[in-house]
Design a protein around this motif. Sequence first.
Motif, PDB file in Angstrom:
ATOM      1  N   MET A 137       0.940  -1.318   0.300  1.00  0.00           N
ATOM      2  CA  MET A 137      -0.007  -0.090  -0.054  1.00  0.00           C
ATOM      3  C   MET A 137       0.722   1.419  -0.190  1.00  0.00           C
ATOM      4  N   LEU A 138       2.034   1.260   0.662  1.00  0.00           N
ATOM      5  CA  LEU A 138       2.822   2.350   0.629  1.00  0.00           C
ATOM      6  C   LEU A 138       3.049   2.765  -0.407  1.00  0.00           C
ATOM      7  N   ALA A 139       3.956   1.758  -1.830  1.00  0.00           N
ATOM      8  CA  ALA A 139       4.077   2.396  -2.460  1.00  0.00           C
ATOM      9  C   ALA A 139       3.128   2.579  -3.278  1.00  0.00           C
ATOM     10  N   TRP A 140       2.120   2.486  -3.441  1.00  0.00           N
ATOM     11  CA  TRP A 140       1.053   2.711  -3.961  1.00  0.00           C
ATOM     12  C   TRP A 140       0.998   4.103  -3.665  1.00  0.00           C
ATOM     13  N   LEU A 141       0.657   4.316  -2.564  1.00  0.00           N
ATOM     14  CA  LEU A 141       0.462   5.704  -1.718  1.00  0.00           C
ATOM     15  C   LEU A 141       1.525   6.757  -2.285  1.00  0.00           C
ATOM     16  N   GLU A 142       2.438   6.436  -2.443  1.00  0.00           N
ATOM     17  CA  GLU A 142       3.588   7.348  -2.440  1.00  0.00           C
ATOM     18  C   GLU A 142       3.604   7.852  -3.664  1.00  0.00           C
ATOM     19  N   ARG A 143       2.666   6.956  -5.325  1.00  0.00           N
ATOM     20  CA  ARG A 143       2.559   7.470  -6.682  1.00  0.00           C
ATOM     21  C   ARG A 143       1.936   8.372  -7.304  1.00  0.00           C
ATOM     22  N   LEU A 144       0.757   8.504  -5.581  1.00  0.00           N
ATOM     23  CA  LEU A 144       0.073   9.877  -5.821  1.00  0.00           C
ATOM     24  C   LEU A 144       1.038  11.026  -5.232  1.00  0.00           C
ATOM     25  N   PRO A 145       0.180  12.407  -5.826  1.00  0.00           N
ATOM     26  CA  PRO A 145       0.191  13.920  -5.707  1.00  0.00           C
ATOM     27  C   PRO A 145       0.254  14.199  -4.238  1.00  0.00           C
ATOM     28  N   ARG A 146       0.891  14.520  -3.671  1.00  0.00           N
ATOM     29  CA  ARG A 146       1.554  14.936  -1.767  1.00  0.00           C
ATOM     30  C   ARG A 146       0.141  15.779  -1.778  1.00  0.00           C
ATOM     31  N   SER A 147      -0.344  16.305  -2.450  1.00  0.00           N
ATOM     32  CA  SER A 147      -1.808  16.852  -2.369  1.00  0.00           C
ATOM     33  C   SER A 147      -3.491  16.258  -1.661  1.00  0.00           C
ATOM     34  N   ILE A 148      -3.134  15.103  -2.523  1.00  0.00           N
ATOM     35  CA  ILE A 148      -4.256  13.745  -1.675  1.00  0.00           C
ATOM     36  C   ILE A 148      -3.297  13.315   0.233  1.00  0.00           C
ATOM     37  N   ARG A 149      -4.482  13.392   0.676  1.00  0.00           N
ATOM     38  CA  ARG A 149      -4.449  13.546   1.742  1.00  0.00           C
ATOM     39  C   ARG A 149      -4.921  11.552   2.347  1.00  0.00           C
ATOM     40  N   LYS A 150      -3.596  11.680   2.767  1.00  0.00           N
ATOM     41  CA  LYS A 150      -3.418   9.554   2.911  1.00  0.00           C
ATOM     42  C   LYS A 150      -3.498   9.332   3.921  1.00  0.00           C
ATOM     43  N   ILE A 151      -4.540   8.446   4.316  1.00  0.00           N
ATOM     44  CA  ILE A 151      -4.923   7.646   5.519  1.00  0.00           C
ATOM     45  C   ILE A 151      -5.356   6.621   5.809  1.00  0.00           C
ATOM     46  N   LEU A 152      -4.588   5.427   6.360  1.00  0.00           N
ATOM     47  CA  LEU A 152      -4.640   4.622   7.527  1.00  0.00           C
ATOM     48  C   LEU A 152      -5.973   4.384   7.662  1.00  0.00           C
ATOM     49  N   ILE A 153      -6.929   3.470   7.507  1.00  0.00           N
ATOM     50  CA  ILE A 153      -7.466   2.458   8.661  1.00  0.00           C
ATOM     51  C   ILE A 153      -7.665   1.337   8.416  1.00  0.00           C
ATOM     52  N   HIS A 154      -8.296   0.667   9.362  1.00  0.00           N
ATOM     53  CA  HIS A 154      -9.148  -0.408   9.549  1.00  0.00           C
ATOM     54  C   HIS A 154      -7.552  -1.001  10.331  1.00  0.00           C
ATOM     55  N   VAL A 155      -6.998  -0.757  10.728  1.00  0.00           N
ATOM     56  CA  VAL A 155      -5.583  -1.548  11.895  1.00  0.00           C
ATOM     57  C   VAL A 155      -5.399  -2.638  12.756  1.00  0.00           C
ATOM     58  N   ASN A 156      -5.249  -3.522  11.977  1.00  0.00           N
ATOM     59  CA  ASN A 156      -5.409  -4.492  13.260  1.00  0.00           C
ATOM     60  C   ASN A 156      -3.883  -4.453  14.442  1.00  0.00           C
ATOM     61  N   ASN A 157      -4.849  -4.922  15.579  1.00  0.00           N
ATOM     62  CA  ASN A 157      -4.168  -5.575  17.207  1.00  0.00           C
ATOM     63  C   ASN A 157      -2.757  -5.475  16.584  1.00  0.00           C
ATOM     64  N   THR A 158      -1.912  -6.169  15.263  1.00  0.00           N
ATOM     65  CA  THR A 158      -0.923  -6.844  15.621  1.00  0.00           C
ATOM     66  C   THR A 158      -0.073  -5.703  14.502  1.00  0.00           C
ATOM     67  N   ASN A 159       0.168  -4.939  14.056  1.00  0.00           N
ATOM     68  CA  ASN A 159       0.358  -3.556  13.374  1.00  0.00           C
ATOM     69  C   ASN A 159       0.982  -2.880  13.969  1.00  0.00           C
ATOM     70  N   PRO A 160       2.740  -2.668  14.529  1.00  0.00           N
ATOM     71  CA  PRO A 160       3.635  -1.906  14.368  1.00  0.00           C
ATOM     72  C   PRO A 160       2.972  -0.375  14.490  1.00  0.00           C
ATOM     73  N   ILE A 161       2.057   0.223  13.250  1.00  0.00           N
ATOM     74  CA  ILE A 161       2.005   1.094  13.296  1.00  0.00           C
ATOM     75  C   ILE A 161       1.276   2.187  14.249  1.00  0.00           C
ATOM     76  N   LEU A 162       0.847   1.469  15.196  1.00  0.00           N
ATOM     77  CA  LEU A 162       0.352   1.134  16.544  1.00  0.00           C
ATOM     78  C   LEU A 162       0.705   1.861  17.686  1.00  0.00           C
ATOM     79  N   ASP A 163       2.201   1.926  17.359  1.00  0.00           N
ATOM     80  CA  ASP A 163       3.124   2.011  18.208  1.00  0.00           C
ATOM     81  C   ASP A 163       3.852   3.580  17.579  1.00  0.00           C
TER      82      ASP A 163
END
Length: 306
Positions: free
Chosen positions: A255-281
């Motif tokens: 997903m990050l590789a795809w989001l990197e290709r979007l214009p910076r003007s687009i707000r990018k938000i990750l949702i539906h985050v699993n309890n094991t995902n390190p981004i919660l920290d």
Amino acid sequence: MKIRVLGSAAGGGFPQWNCNCSNCAGFRNGTLRARARTQSSIAVAGGPGSSWALVNASPDITAQLAANPVLQPGRAVRDSALAAIVLVDGQVDHTTGLYMLRESVRPWPLWCTDSSYADLTRGNPVLQVLSYYCGVNRQRIGLDGEEFVVDGVPHVRWRALPVGSKPAPYSPNRESPVPGDNIALMITDEVTGRAALYAPGLGAMDEPVWRSMQSAACVLVDGTFWTDDEMIRLGVSHKRARDIGHLPQSGPDGMLAWLERLPRSIRKILIHVNNTNPILDEDSAERAELTRRAVEVAWDGMEIAL
């Protein structure tokens, strides 16, 4: 148009009730800097005075309503600011809340695809159960790209895009998904012309979804897992992220590789985050990478104005 995040976690929420992974255990003992999160759901309003459309009915819906007083205006003895319910799939974590909404004083206008409707009347017959209570007035979501409107939510247009993912385990399509088992929603403000793409379950990128992401002002997309083998490495499952219909964030086609290709003007938000995902920290290296890439992590109560 306003979008309010009612729940930002994947199924089970965060911390998950029976999980002792480093995230859940660290949150409970106070060593992890993170927010608690309920299971994935958003609400959409068309502007001042508008009612709201509930997008997905989480098992945590009653707690989510209590945490968002704007959804309980108190205009009558029995009242709600929710005008209708829109479903992106028939999964347990997106439909169990329908049971908690059975005290409605009128049948719920319920927007869903044909395949989700079939799952919710057969494999998991929640809609049949509701017929003994408030009932539902089912509205069909088509897959031909035609926009629809939700009564009570003015100045908002909706369009469904079939996405590659997996239907619920009780679906006859579980191992052979068909279009409509899972959808993304393109939600457009008629006044400003700005749109948000909401895709909490996205197992693979295809051209229609990618085009819609590029034309949106904001994307709220699948943030379930950081790596494809996340649950295998932690010993909590033998399945990979892609096996259960979720595109992991990392990797050359993540997903990050795809989001990197979007214009910076687009707000990018990750949702539906699993309890094991390190981004919660919030102190993790993975969270720092998101910050560097200008990618946000949704949290319960986040509000987006378009």
